[in-house]
Design a protein around this motif. Structure first.
Motif, PDB file in Angstrom:
ATOM      1  N   ASP A 132     -16.589   3.772 -11.769  1.00  0.00           N
ATOM      2  CA  ASP A 132     -15.980   3.005 -10.683  1.00  0.00           C
ATOM      3  C   ASP A 132     -16.441   3.564  -9.334  1.00  0.00           C
ATOM      4  O   ASP A 132     -16.842   2.826  -8.431  1.00  0.00           O
ATOM      5  N   HIS A 133     -16.381   4.884  -9.199  1.00  0.00           N
ATOM      6  CA  HIS A 133     -16.790   5.545  -7.963  1.00  0.00           C
ATOM      7  C   HIS A 133     -18.285   5.334  -7.711  1.00  0.00           C
ATOM      8  O   HIS A 133     -18.698   5.003  -6.589  1.00  0.00           O
ATOM      9  N   SER A 134     -19.104   5.513  -8.747  1.00  0.00           N
ATOM     10  CA  SER A 134     -20.550   5.405  -8.583  1.00  0.00           C
ATOM     11  C   SER A 134     -20.992   3.979  -8.310  1.00  0.00           C
ATOM     12  O   SER A 134     -21.880   3.734  -7.484  1.00  0.00           O
ATOM     13  N   LEU A 135     -20.384   3.026  -9.000  1.00  0.00           N
ATOM     14  CA  LEU A 135     -20.806   1.632  -8.918  1.00  0.00           C
ATOM     15  C   LEU A 135     -20.570   1.030  -7.538  1.00  0.00           C
ATOM     16  O   LEU A 135     -21.290   0.119  -7.127  1.00  0.00           O
ATOM     17  N   GLU A 136     -19.595   1.538  -6.788  1.00  0.00           N
ATOM     18  CA  GLU A 136     -19.329   0.966  -5.475  1.00  0.00           C
ATOM     19  C   GLU A 136     -20.366   1.377  -4.443  1.00  0.00           C
ATOM     20  O   GLU A 136     -20.413   0.816  -3.353  1.00  0.00           O
ATOM     21  N   GLY A 137     -21.231   2.341  -4.786  1.00  0.00           N
ATOM     22  CA  GLY A 137     -22.311   2.737  -3.896  1.00  0.00           C
ATOM     23  C   GLY A 137     -23.568   1.910  -4.110  1.00  0.00           C
ATOM     24  O   GLY A 137     -23.649   1.060  -4.998  1.00  0.00           O
ATOM     25  N   PHE A 138     -24.588   2.178  -3.288  1.00  0.00           N
ATOM     26  CA  PHE A 138     -25.829   1.419  -3.338  1.00  0.00           C
ATOM     27  C   PHE A 138     -26.715   1.824  -4.508  1.00  0.00           C
ATOM     28  O   PHE A 138     -27.427   0.992  -5.080  1.00  0.00           O
ATOM     29  N   LEU A 139     -26.731   3.112  -4.875  1.00  0.00           N
ATOM     30  CA  LEU A 139     -27.574   3.550  -5.991  1.00  0.00           C
ATOM     31  C   LEU A 139     -26.857   4.632  -6.778  1.00  0.00           C
ATOM     32  O   LEU A 139     -26.356   5.601  -6.202  1.00  0.00           O
ATOM     33  N   PHE A 140     -26.787   4.428  -8.093  1.00  0.00           N
ATOM     34  CA  PHE A 140     -26.353   5.530  -8.943  1.00  0.00           C
ATOM     35  C   PHE A 140     -27.255   5.642 -10.156  1.00  0.00           C
ATOM     36  O   PHE A 140     -27.972   4.721 -10.522  1.00  0.00           O
ATOM     37  N   THR A 141     -27.234   6.823 -10.765  1.00  0.00           N
ATOM     38  CA  THR A 141     -28.183   7.190 -11.806  1.00  0.00           C
ATOM     39  C   THR A 141     -27.493   7.238 -13.157  1.00  0.00           C
ATOM     40  O   THR A 141     -26.455   7.867 -13.310  1.00  0.00           O
ATOM     41  N   CYS A 142     -28.098   6.565 -14.116  1.00  0.00           N
ATOM     42  CA  CYS A 142     -27.539   6.438 -15.458  1.00  0.00           C
ATOM     43  C   CYS A 142     -28.344   7.315 -16.418  1.00  0.00           C
ATOM     44  O   CYS A 142     -29.559   7.256 -16.432  1.00  0.00           O
ATOM     45  N   GLY A 143     -27.688   8.117 -17.218  1.00  0.00           N
ATOM     46  CA  GLY A 143     -28.318   9.051 -18.144  1.00  0.00           C
ATOM     47  C   GLY A 143     -27.569  10.363 -18.060  1.00  0.00           C
ATOM     48  O   GLY A 143     -26.423  10.380 -17.609  1.00  0.00           O
ATOM     49  N   PRO A 144     -28.153  11.500 -18.429  1.00  0.00           N
ATOM     50  CA  PRO A 144     -29.464  11.655 -19.051  1.00  0.00           C
ATOM     51  C   PRO A 144     -29.421  11.550 -20.576  1.00  0.00           C
ATOM     52  O   PRO A 144     -30.448  11.596 -21.242  1.00  0.00           O
ATOM     53  N   ASP A 145     -28.217  11.423 -21.138  1.00  0.00           N
ATOM     54  CA  ASP A 145     -28.058  11.397 -22.588  1.00  0.00           C
ATOM     55  C   ASP A 145     -27.847   9.987 -23.122  1.00  0.00           C
ATOM     56  O   ASP A 145     -27.988   9.734 -24.315  1.00  0.00           O
ATOM     57  N   HIS A 146     -27.490   9.037 -22.222  1.00  0.00           N
ATOM     58  CA  HIS A 146     -27.139   7.696 -22.671  1.00  0.00           C
ATOM     59  C   HIS A 146     -27.235   6.741 -21.488  1.00  0.00           C
ATOM     60  O   HIS A 146     -27.049   7.157 -20.336  1.00  0.00           O
ATOM     61  N   ILE A 147     -27.556   5.462 -21.778  1.00  0.00           N
ATOM     62  CA  ILE A 147     -27.529   4.429 -20.752  1.00  0.00           C
ATOM     63  C   ILE A 147     -26.726   3.243 -21.284  1.00  0.00           C
ATOM     64  O   ILE A 147     -26.463   3.122 -22.469  1.00  0.00           O
TER      65      ILE A 147
END
Length: 279
Positions: free
Chosen positions: A47-62
Motif C-alpha cells: 500500500d505504501h509503495s504503490l502510492e509512489g511513482f516507482l517501487f521495486t518488486c522482488g528479489p525473491d518473488h514478483i
C-alpha cells in the motif's frame, strides 16, 4: 523522503524507509504519483509503495503471493516479494554539481530466509533531465534464490485525456490508448526485447496536465525482457502502471515447470537498469 533533483528534469522524492524507491515525482510542479488512488491488496507494505511513482518488486518473488516450496505450514512469498519496507543506507549523495547522484546499499532478508544485497545508483543528467537507475542484486546468503525483478512505475490516471497513448515497438500496432481493454481495469504482458537492441523504450503521452510532456521509459532487456502494463479504474483506484519485468505473466509454478525461472547462486549477482525522462 529525500528530495532529489538536478538543473533539468523532474524532482523526485526518494524513500529511505523502503529501498530508496520513488514516492512523489514532480513534473512542472505537478506530482504524477497516484497517491491514495490505488487498490488495497491488504498488505500495508505494498500500500505504501504503490502510492509512489516507482517501487521495486522482488528479489525473491514478483506479482501475487505464492506458496514457498517445501514449506508445510502454508507460508507464502508476500505480494510483490520482500523488497518493500527494507530501509536503505545512503552511501553517497551529491546535488551540488551539474548532475544529481546517489548511491545506497539495501540489505534484504527474503521470505524464505535468504539474504540479498541491493546496490542502488540513482543519477539525473542535468543536460537531458533523464533519470537513470542502476541496480545490482547479489545473493549474500547460503542458498539459491529466484532471479526475479520488476519495476512498477505508477501514474495517476486522472491526469490523462483521450489524447494520451502508449507507444512502443513491442505493441502490435505500435501504439494503443491508455485506457485499453475492458473496464474497470486490465493488464497485459508482452516481450520487449528486439533482436540487436540492448534497451527497449515505451512512451506515454502527450499529457496535457503536465504541459504536454510525454513520459519515455527505457530499460535493459537482457534481465528485463518483458513489459507489463496495468491499469485500474475501480474507485477509489485511478492508476496506470508501466512495469518492466524479468518474466512473462504466469504463475511461479508454471515458470519453474518450463525452466524459465532462473536462480542466483550464493555470491552471484544480477544487474538491472531503467531510465526515464519527460520530453
Amino acid at each position: 523522503m529525500k528530495s532529489f533533483a538536478s538543473a533539468l528534469g523532474p524532482r523526485i522524492l526518494l524513500d529511505e524507509s523502503s529501498v530508496l524507491d520513488i514516492g512523489g515525482c514532480f513534473v512542472n510542479d505537478v506530482d504524477i504519483a497516484p497517491g491514495r488512488a490505488i487498490p488495497d491488496d491488504g498488505d500495508p507494505r505494498i500500500d505504501h509503495s504503490l502510492e509512489g511513482f516507482l517501487f521495486t518488486c522482488g528479489p525473491d518473488h514478483i506479482r501475487h503471493p505464492d506458496q514457498i516450496a517445501g514449506e508445510t505450514d502454508g507460508r507464502a512469498y508476500p505480494l510483490h516479494g520482500s523488497f518493500s519496507s527494507h530501509p536503505a543506507e545512503i552511501t553517497f549523495w551529491e546535488m551540488q554539481g551539474e548532475d544529481a547522484e546517489c548511491h545506497a546499499h539495501v540489505p534484504v532478508v527474503t521470505a524464505d530466509g535468504g539474504r540479498v544485497l541491493l546496490e542502488r545508483h540513482w543519477r539525473i543528467d542535468s543536460a537531458t533531465g533523464e533519470v537513470c537507475l542502476q541496480d545490482r542484486v547479489t545473493n549474500t546468503g547460503d542458498k539459491p534464490i529466484a532471479r526475479v525483478h520488476m519495476y512498477h512505475m505508477n501514474i495517476g490516471a486522472w491526469l490523462f485525456d483521450d489524447a494520451v497513448h502508449l507507444s512502443g515497438a513491442m505493441f502490435e500496432d505500435g501504439q494503443m490508448p491508455w485506457n485499453f481493454g475492458p473496464e474497470p481495469g486490465s493488464v497485459f504482458c508482452v516481450p520487449a526485447a528486439r533482436e540487436g537492441e540492448a534497451w527497449a523504450e515505451v512512451a506515454l503521452g502527450p499529457i496535457a496536465a503536465i504541459g504536454g510532456s510525454t513520459l519515455k521509459v527505457r530499460f535493459r532487456t537482457d534481465t528485463l525482457p518483458y513489459l507489463q502494463i496495468w491499469r485500474n479504474q475501480k474507485a477509489p483506484a485511478h492508476v496506470l502502471g508501466i512495469e518492466p519485468v524479468s518474466h512473462r505473466l504466469a504463475s511461479r509454478s508454471e515458470l519453474a515447470g518450463t525452466g524459465e525461472l532462473q536462480w542466483l547462486q550464493p555470491g552471484e549477482s544480477a544487474d538491472y537498469a531503467l531510465r526515464f525522462a519527460f520530453t
